[in-house]
Design a protein around this motif. Structure first.
Motif, PDB file in Angstrom:
ATOM      1  N   LEU A 100       0.859  -1.177   0.000  1.00 41.37           N
ATOM      2  CA  LEU A 100       0.000   0.000   0.000  1.00 41.37           C
ATOM      3  C   LEU A 100       0.898   1.230   0.000  1.00 41.37           C
ATOM      4  CD1 LEU A 100      -2.579  -1.115   2.724  1.00 41.37           C
ATOM      5  CD2 LEU A 100      -2.768  -1.372   0.237  1.00 41.37           C
ATOM      6  N   ARG A 140      -0.690   7.787  -2.644  1.00 33.57           N
ATOM      7  CA  ARG A 140      -1.208   8.086  -3.978  1.00 33.57           C
ATOM      8  C   ARG A 140      -0.250   9.022  -4.715  1.00 33.57           C
ATOM      9  NH1 ARG A 140      -5.714   7.513  -6.667  1.00 33.57           N
ATOM     10  NH2 ARG A 140      -6.860   6.731  -4.863  1.00 33.57           N
ATOM     11  N   ARG A 152       6.274   2.873  -5.440  1.00 33.23           N
ATOM     12  CA  ARG A 152       5.802   1.662  -6.117  1.00 33.23           C
ATOM     13  C   ARG A 152       6.946   0.961  -6.837  1.00 33.23           C
ATOM     14  NH1 ARG A 152       0.576   4.581  -8.940  1.00 33.23           N
ATOM     15  NH2 ARG A 152       0.264   6.062  -7.249  1.00 33.23           N
ATOM     16  N   LEU A 177      -0.978  -0.959  -4.407  1.00 30.34           N
ATOM     17  CA  LEU A 177      -2.248  -0.249  -4.494  1.00 30.34           C
ATOM     18  C   LEU A 177      -2.075   1.073  -3.758  1.00 30.34           C
ATOM     19  CD1 LEU A 177      -5.139  -0.688  -5.591  1.00 30.34           C
ATOM     20  CD2 LEU A 177      -5.771  -1.503  -3.316  1.00 30.34           C
ATOM     21  N   LYS A 202      -3.001   4.400  -1.652  1.00 28.08           N
ATOM     22  CA  LYS A 202      -3.991   4.850  -0.675  1.00 28.08           C
ATOM     23  C   LYS A 202      -4.476   6.249  -1.050  1.00 28.08           C
ATOM     24  CE  LYS A 202      -2.799   2.560   3.698  1.00 28.08           C
ATOM     25  NZ  LYS A 202      -2.346   2.826   5.084  1.00 28.08           N
ATOM     26  N   PHE A 238      -7.737   3.582  -1.094  1.00 28.92           N
ATOM     27  CA  PHE A 238      -8.129   2.616  -2.114  1.00 28.92           C
ATOM     28  C   PHE A 238      -9.570   2.175  -1.893  1.00 28.92           C
ATOM     29  CE2 PHE A 238      -6.101   0.380   1.415  1.00 28.92           C
ATOM     30  CZ  PHE A 238      -7.074  -0.544   1.765  1.00 28.92           C
ATOM     31  N   GLU A 239     -10.151   1.626  -2.946  1.00 28.78           N
ATOM     32  CA  GLU A 239     -11.474   1.029  -2.851  1.00 28.78           C
ATOM     33  C   GLU A 239     -11.321  -0.417  -2.383  1.00 28.78           C
ATOM     34  OE1 GLU A 239     -14.474   2.200  -3.199  1.00 28.78           O
ATOM     35  OE2 GLU A 239     -13.812   4.239  -3.676  1.00 28.78           O
ATOM     36  N   GLU A 259     -11.409  -3.053  -5.066  1.00 31.07           N
ATOM     37  CA  GLU A 259     -10.210  -3.201  -5.891  1.00 31.07           C
ATOM     38  C   GLU A 259      -9.148  -4.004  -5.152  1.00 31.07           C
ATOM     39  OE1 GLU A 259      -6.939  -0.663  -8.496  1.00 31.07           O
ATOM     40  OE2 GLU A 259      -8.435   0.411  -7.293  1.00 31.07           O
ATOM     41  N   LEU A 260      -9.010  -3.762  -3.851  1.00 29.56           N
ATOM     42  CA  LEU A 260      -8.060  -4.547  -3.069  1.00 29.56           C
ATOM     43  C   LEU A 260      -8.422  -6.025  -3.116  1.00 29.56           C
ATOM     44  CD1 LEU A 260      -5.695  -4.823  -1.073  1.00 29.56           C
ATOM     45  CD2 LEU A 260      -7.336  -4.390   0.776  1.00 29.56           C
ATOM     46  N   ARG A 314      -7.461  -7.443  -6.487  1.00 27.28           N
ATOM     47  CA  ARG A 314      -6.007  -7.619  -6.612  1.00 27.28           C
ATOM     48  C   ARG A 314      -5.542  -8.843  -5.828  1.00 27.28           C
ATOM     49  NH1 ARG A 314      -2.987  -2.916  -7.949  1.00 27.28           N
ATOM     50  NH2 ARG A 314      -4.283  -1.578  -9.254  1.00 27.28           N
TER      51      ARG A 314
END
Length: 232
Positions: free
Chosen positions: A78, A81, A87, A99, A101, A103-104, A107-108, A111
């Motif tokens: 995580l 953003r 990443r 992913l 933050k 996040f939805e 979506e997590l 993934r």
């Protein structure tokens, strides 16, 4: 039910996230401190890790590095953003996905399901064709056991690394673009960050396959497996 470990110091995140993930038959455990998370992982029984970058004691990158010393368990990081460098560093250290933050939760969950499917299921390409081992000079890829031998030595690969190796090795000399690889492994086209992710993934795989030099880069084209199968 797959067991997941969330390593995140946000005490308000774990309970609602655990309740949500149970809807997808995912069991979430929580460790607020990296030391506790590493201790629980050492005890075994987990199928994947959700790892925040910003942590007390040590940051998520150091935790990822510690995990990778002894385990190839899938890791989803995580990140903040818009922080592309976070990443990239996570992927370089061996994370399987990331992913940003906030996040939805859906979506997590998606993934995580993808990561777990890659880790547990037979390689998609193998399931559609054959489970006969792929044998090359110095390299054996056992599709049923998901094991790889380099000059007789077992090599541990993450689920994503294994899928990439199978993808390339099934069609030696064929050039796969970065978009080809992402679509086959993730079901999506690339952007600049995901293009970088493919390069990092290939670099990690090459290092694990040393001293073999079987993955070639074709400038402005992509990657190809160099070698002829010894067993049809």
């Amino acid at each position: 039910m797959p067991r997941l470990l969330l390593i995140d110091d946000d005490e308000h995140l774990a309970a609602p996230l655990a309740a949500y993930l149970r809807r997808f038959d995912l069991d979430l455990d929580h460790a607020e401190r990296p030391s506790l998370g590493l201790q629980r992982l050492a005890g075994g029984g987990y199928d994947a890790v959700i790892l925040d970058v910003m942590l007390p004691e040590m940051d998520g990158f150091e935790v990822c590095r510690e995990i990778r010393k002894t385990s190839q368990i899938p890791i989803l990081m995580l990140t903040a953003r818009g922080d592309v460098m976070d990443r990239v560093i996570g992927l370089e250290l061996g994370a399987d996905d990331y992913l940003p933050k906030p996040f939805e939760p859906r979506e997590l969950a998606a993934r995580l399901q993808t990561i777990l499917r890659r880790q547990r299921a037979p390689a998609p390409a193998a399931a559609a064709v054959s489970t006969t081992p792929l044998v090359f000079d110095g390299l054996v890829i056992d599709l049923e056991r998901r094991q790889v031998l380099v000059q007789g030595r077992p090599v541990e690969l993450t689920g994503t690394e294994f899928e990439l190796l199978v993808l390339l090795a099934r069609e030696p000399q064929k050039v796969f673009s970065r978009d080809d690889i992402l679509i086959r492994l993730r079901g999506q086209e690339s952007d600049d960050l995901f293009t970088r992710a493919v390069d990092i993934l290939v670099s990690r795989l090459r290092k694990k396959l040393e001293p073999l030099d079987c993955i070639k880069t074709l400038r402005n084209a992509g990657y190809a497996f160099a070698g002829a199968r010894l067993v049809p």
